[in-house]
Scaffold this motif. Structure first.
Motif, PDB file in Angstrom:
ATOM      1  N   ASN A  47       0.829  -1.274   0.239  1.00 47.33           N
ATOM      2  CA  ASN A  47       0.057  -0.086   0.109  1.00 47.33           C
ATOM      3  C   ASN A  47       1.021   1.283   0.092  1.00 47.33           C
ATOM      4  O   ASN A  47       0.352   2.371   0.048  1.00 47.33           O
ATOM      5  N   MET A  48       2.239   1.221  -0.108  1.00 43.70           N
ATOM      6  CA  MET A  48       2.949   2.104  -0.125  1.00 43.70           C
ATOM      7  C   MET A  48       3.404   2.561  -1.785  1.00 43.70           C
ATOM      8  O   MET A  48       3.716   1.623  -2.288  1.00 43.70           O
ATOM      9  N   ASP A  49       3.409   4.002  -2.338  1.00 44.45           N
ATOM     10  CA  ASP A  49       3.732   4.094  -3.497  1.00 44.45           C
ATOM     11  C   ASP A  49       4.995   3.479  -4.020  1.00 44.45           C
ATOM     12  O   ASP A  49       5.203   2.920  -4.821  1.00 44.45           O
ATOM     13  N   ILE A  50       6.192   3.549  -2.766  1.00 40.72           N
ATOM     14  CA  ILE A  50       7.526   3.186  -3.324  1.00 40.72           C
ATOM     15  C   ILE A  50       7.345   1.689  -3.659  1.00 40.72           C
ATOM     16  O   ILE A  50       8.000   1.279  -4.461  1.00 40.72           O
ATOM     17  N   GLU A  51       6.722   0.749  -2.747  1.00 38.47           N
ATOM     18  CA  GLU A  51       6.404  -0.617  -3.022  1.00 38.47           C
ATOM     19  C   GLU A  51       6.005  -0.800  -4.357  1.00 38.47           C
ATOM     20  O   GLU A  51       6.455  -1.768  -5.119  1.00 38.47           O
ATOM     21  N   ARG A  52       4.759  -0.038  -4.758  1.00 41.04           N
ATOM     22  CA  ARG A  52       4.376  -0.466  -6.017  1.00 41.04           C
ATOM     23  C   ARG A  52       5.259  -0.049  -7.145  1.00 41.04           C
ATOM     24  O   ARG A  52       5.356  -0.882  -8.106  1.00 41.04           O
ATOM     25  N   GLU A  53       5.988   1.104  -7.125  1.00 40.31           N
ATOM     26  CA  GLU A  53       7.061   1.641  -8.192  1.00 40.31           C
ATOM     27  C   GLU A  53       8.203   0.718  -8.187  1.00 40.31           C
ATOM     28  O   GLU A  53       8.314   0.330  -9.268  1.00 40.31           O
ATOM     29  N   ARG A  54       8.617   0.193  -7.105  1.00 40.73           N
ATOM     30  CA  ARG A  54       9.974  -0.493  -7.246  1.00 40.73           C
ATOM     31  C   ARG A  54       9.464  -2.060  -7.473  1.00 40.73           C
ATOM     32  O   ARG A  54      10.550  -3.085  -7.459  1.00 40.73           O
ATOM     33  N   GLY A  55       8.465  -2.243  -7.169  1.00 44.79           N
ATOM     34  CA  GLY A  55       7.963  -3.768  -7.327  1.00 44.79           C
ATOM     35  C   GLY A  55       8.522  -4.467  -6.140  1.00 44.79           C
ATOM     36  O   GLY A  55       8.852  -5.822  -6.181  1.00 44.79           O
ATOM     37  N   ILE A  56       8.441  -3.984  -4.810  1.00 44.04           N
ATOM     38  CA  ILE A  56       9.112  -4.607  -3.556  1.00 44.04           C
ATOM     39  C   ILE A  56       8.115  -4.623  -2.438  1.00 44.04           C
ATOM     40  O   ILE A  56       7.318  -3.580  -2.536  1.00 44.04           O
ATOM     41  N   THR A  57       8.121  -5.801  -1.608  1.00 46.49           N
ATOM     42  CA  THR A  57       7.255  -5.656  -0.321  1.00 46.49           C
ATOM     43  C   THR A  57       8.202  -4.851   0.495  1.00 46.49           C
ATOM     44  O   THR A  57       9.201  -5.709   1.049  1.00 46.49           O
ATOM     45  N   LYS A 308      11.441  21.310  10.425  1.00 48.38           N
ATOM     46  CA  LYS A 308      10.873  20.133   9.731  1.00 48.38           C
ATOM     47  C   LYS A 308      11.296  18.803   9.500  1.00 48.38           C
ATOM     48  O   LYS A 308      10.693  17.796   9.551  1.00 48.38           O
ATOM     49  N   LEU A 309      12.666  18.539   9.323  1.00 49.24           N
ATOM     50  CA  LEU A 309      13.469  17.210   9.124  1.00 49.24           C
ATOM     51  C   LEU A 309      13.158  16.518  10.646  1.00 49.24           C
ATOM     52  O   LEU A 309      12.818  15.408  10.704  1.00 49.24           O
ATOM     53  N   ARG A 310      13.213  17.273  11.607  1.00 51.24           N
ATOM     54  CA  ARG A 310      13.266  16.699  12.991  1.00 51.24           C
ATOM     55  C   ARG A 310      11.822  16.200  13.183  1.00 51.24           C
ATOM     56  O   ARG A 310      11.498  14.897  13.472  1.00 51.24           O
ATOM     57  N   GLU A 311      10.737  17.173  12.915  1.00 51.46           N
ATOM     58  CA  GLU A 311       9.525  16.665  12.866  1.00 51.46           C
ATOM     59  C   GLU A 311       9.093  15.604  11.717  1.00 51.46           C
ATOM     60  O   GLU A 311       8.237  14.565  12.301  1.00 51.46           O
ATOM     61  N   SER A 312       9.644  15.203  10.715  1.00 45.99           N
ATOM     62  CA  SER A 312       9.558  14.380   9.799  1.00 45.99           C
ATOM     63  C   SER A 312       9.901  12.989  10.262  1.00 45.99           C
ATOM     64  O   SER A 312       9.162  12.159   9.931  1.00 45.99           O
ATOM     65  N   ILE A 313      11.278  12.936  10.639  1.00 43.72           N
ATOM     66  CA  ILE A 313      11.756  11.856  11.156  1.00 43.72           C
ATOM     67  C   ILE A 313      11.186  11.263  12.316  1.00 43.72           C
ATOM     68  O   ILE A 313      10.903   9.892  12.299  1.00 43.72           O
ATOM     69  N   ARG A 353      11.141   8.350   1.385  1.00 45.29           N
ATOM     70  CA  ARG A 353      10.123   8.670   2.027  1.00 45.29           C
ATOM     71  C   ARG A 353      10.156  10.173   2.705  1.00 45.29           C
ATOM     72  O   ARG A 353       8.980  10.852   2.502  1.00 45.29           O
ATOM     73  N   LEU A 354      11.103  10.379   3.305  1.00 49.75           N
ATOM     74  CA  LEU A 354      11.518  11.870   3.654  1.00 49.75           C
ATOM     75  C   LEU A 354      11.312  12.945   2.489  1.00 49.75           C
ATOM     76  O   LEU A 354      10.521  13.754   2.614  1.00 49.75           O
ATOM     77  N   THR A 355      11.838  12.473   1.506  1.00 53.00           N
ATOM     78  CA  THR A 355      11.817  13.389   0.168  1.00 53.00           C
ATOM     79  C   THR A 355      10.425  13.624  -0.277  1.00 53.00           C
ATOM     80  O   THR A 355       9.801  14.612  -0.663  1.00 53.00           O
ATOM     81  N   ARG A 356       9.785  12.303  -0.472  1.00 51.12           N
ATOM     82  CA  ARG A 356       8.324  12.401  -1.172  1.00 51.12           C
ATOM     83  C   ARG A 356       7.337  12.966  -0.138  1.00 51.12           C
ATOM     84  O   ARG A 356       6.609  13.853  -0.297  1.00 51.12           O
ATOM     85  N   GLU A 357       6.961  12.115   1.042  1.00 50.63           N
ATOM     86  CA  GLU A 357       6.055  12.491   1.954  1.00 50.63           C
ATOM     87  C   GLU A 357       6.243  13.755   2.593  1.00 50.63           C
ATOM     88  O   GLU A 357       5.102  14.273   3.037  1.00 50.63           O
TER      89      GLU A 357
END
Length: 603
Positions: A47-57, A308-313, A353-357
């Motif tokens: 259900n993550m975009d990255i999983e679908r794009e890269r074809g990995i679970t 913003k990075l602290r919050e995102s992490i 994920r940090l870059t995208r989300e």
């Protein structure tokens, strides 16, 4: 009321990346009526975009299916080596596994790693040969490979094509006929294994559990044995794959619970959940705390984005407790975080994920592994110290270091014969020790012991480019070994740049240093004075490049006259340049850092 145990089947799907595991899971859900045609999407469980794009679970998922009166619990597990511990816990929750092998590719490295784990858990393994409708499919060859390499009887392997929907019913029937029903006593004290957990913004932390013994009910007070915390269960249910609430989960059942837990870090994968008032005597075996293996620094390109990075992490950590972070500062890059990851893929995924989300621009320093340092006894100390080093910039005084130990891995590489020589050379260059070389069909299986430090940079990329994508690679850690390791500093204008410090083997320090100096020479713009770029080990310079000075024409205003006038001006300029070299600041642009760090190891 919980389901009759004899009618339950728990199974997982194990496969190498891209052999059709998630597509097969989709078809099983569709065929058993878990979702209607309209609700189906490709890779339902990814259900993550990255999983679908890269074809990995990346995250293991579970779903409960109904077929011919039986309840089938399917665990979709990650196939990548970075998530091996998650896979081992998912397998411990099952009694059997579907081994999915691509009919064109055959058995690959990660298939093997996960199959051996499955065999250790004493599973019933059903081979499924997928993609049989491809023109390049050779099911008979693949059956022979499964028998030769893994030693499993593949005579009754199920032939299927998940994409076209061929053989899906046969797979479901094989699960019912060949995988045993789970054991467990409903009247015993509660013993359930925590298989996975993730953060839901509405329900808090959701915990995936497999009940071994006893019954897990809503309103029950439970204790997490490893974490030592108690919680009140406020919701019990399963995924079909839509979330469905249930009254209780009995022995052998897999489902989820929520207990108003706010942080995923409190729910450790592999923990045992038991009744707080009537606990079980022994926890589920095999628990271990997940330790980060690869460390790197994450810095925002724009210093104003630090908060913003602290919050995102912190938000990402809610969902993935397997990576760690702590604040660090760098003279060159400002404020950032030192983060620990399970492996390189994990690092890439968190960064992406940090870059995208969270819409962040990040600089990642060169990844490094955890070294163990034996220090000599200092004055006033009772005994010698042993410290762990995550960041090369924190290296203590070399005179105090008795020994440096680095982690080693055992790597298994499968490669077609024509690329074998190049792969062997790559492993030799990376200080590898060859342990084994055998042939399986038309492919070579090489076993090497390698230092993890040499693998974390770009080993996988190089392996894929040398073999044109045909080599597959899997590894496991085999402990620490002492090595002749040194810290290499990069000095720009005689000032060390902390973000570019790295720990290298002495035999490769010179080549690596020369390479780094050459690269920085191309990246740093010229100034009005000469800039030396040096690679040094302690006080000894091992490589040097010089950026030539920009020259301003000071004699332009002299239209003739005596040569001494020109010489006087040039001497004056020379003095000024000398002074400038002593006090001048070299500004290294951000792009130069990013390029130098990103390509830190293409020697």
């Amino acid at each position: 009321m919980s389901t009759d145990r004899s009618k339950i089947r728990n199974f997982s799907i194990i496969a190498h990346i891209d052999h059709g595991k998630s597509t097969l899971a989709d078809r099983l859900i569709q065929r058993t009526g878990g979702l209607t045609e309209r609700e189906m999407s490709q890779q339902v469980l990814d259900n993550m975009d990255i999983e679908r794009e890269r074809g990995i679970t990346i995250k293991s998922q579970t779903v409960r299916l109904e077929w011919k009166g039986y309840t089938l619990n399917l665990m979709d597990t990650p196939g990548h080596v970075d998530f091996a511990y998650e896979v081992s816990r998912s397998l411990a929750a099952c009694e059997g596994a579907l081994l999915v092998v691509d009919a064109a590719q055959g058995v690959e490295a990660q298939t093997l790693a996960n199959v051996y784990q499955s065999i250790e858990h004493d599973h019933e393994i059903i081979p499924v040969i997928n993609k049989i409708d491809l023109p390049a499919a050779e099911p008979e060859r693949v059956k022979a490979e499964i028998e030769d390499i893994i030693g499993l009887d593949a005579s009754n392997a199920v032939l299927a094509s998940a994409k076209s929907g061929i053989g899906i019913e046969e797979v479901l029937d094989a699960v019912i006929d060949r995988i045993p029903a789970p054991g467990g006593d409903a009247n015993a004290p509660l013993k359930a294994m925590l298989v996975d957990s993730w953060y839901d913004p509405y329900l808090g932390v959701m915990i995936l559990v497999r009940v071994m013994e006893g019954v897990l009910k809503k309103g029950q007070q439970v204790k997490f044995m490893q974490a030592g915390t108690t919680h009140l269960i406020d919701r019990v249910g399963c995924f079909r794959p839509k979330l469905t609430q249930l009254g209780e989960l009995g022995p052998g059942e897999i489902g989820f619970v929520t207990a108003q837990i706010k942080e995923v870090a409190q729910t450790m994968v592999g923990d045992t959940i038991t009744d707080a008032k009537k606990p079980t005597a022994t926890p589920v075996p095999g628990f271990k705390e997940v330790q980060p293996v690869v460390f790197c620094g994450l810095f925002p390109v724009d210093a104003n984005d630090f908060e913003k990075l602290r919050e995102s992490i912190s938000k990402l950590r809610l969902n993935d407790a397997s990576f760690s972070f702590e604040m660090e500062t760098s003279a060159a890059l400002g404020f950032g975080f030192r983060c620990g990851f399970l492996g390189l893929l994990h690092l890439e995924i968190i960064q992406e994920r940090l870059t995208r989300e969270y819409d962040l621009d990040l600089i990642t320093t060169a990844p490094s592994v955890v070294y163990r340092l034996q220090l000599s006894k200092a004055a006033g100390e009772a005994e010698a110290q042993v410290i762990e080093l995550h960041n090369p910039a924190d290296m203590p005084d070399p005179n105090r270091i008795e020994e440096i130990e680095e982690p080693w891995i055992k790597a298994v590489i499968y490669v077609p014969d024509e690329h074998l020589g190049a792969i062997l050379k790559l492993c030799q260059d990376r200080r590898g020790i060859q342990k084994d070389l055998t042939y399986v069909g038309g492919r070579a299986q090489i076993t090497y012991e390698l230092p993890l430090n040499e693998v974390v940079f770009d080993f996988y990329d190089r392996l894929k480019s040398i073999s044109r994508g045909y080599a597959s690679f899997d590894y496991e850690q085999i402990g620490l070994r002492a090595g002749d390791l040194v810290k290499m500093n990069i000095l720009v204008n005689n000032e060390p740049v902390d973000a570019l410090a790295m720990i290298v083997h002495r035999s490769q320090a010179e080549a690596r240093g020369r390479h780094m100096c050459e690269r920085l020479k191309d990246l740093i713009p010229r100034h009005l004075f000469k800039i030396p770029i040096q690679a040094a080990i302690g006080g000894k310079v091992i490589a040097r490049e010089t950026i030539a000075a920009l020259r301003k024409d000071v004699t332009a205003k002299c239209y003739g006259g005596d040569i001494t006038r020109k010489r006087k001006l040039l001497e004056k300029q020379k003095e000024g340049k000398k002074r400038m070299r002593e006090y001048g600041n070299v500004s290294i642009p951000q792009e130069a850092f990013i390029a130098a760090l990103r390509m830190g190891d293409e020697s």
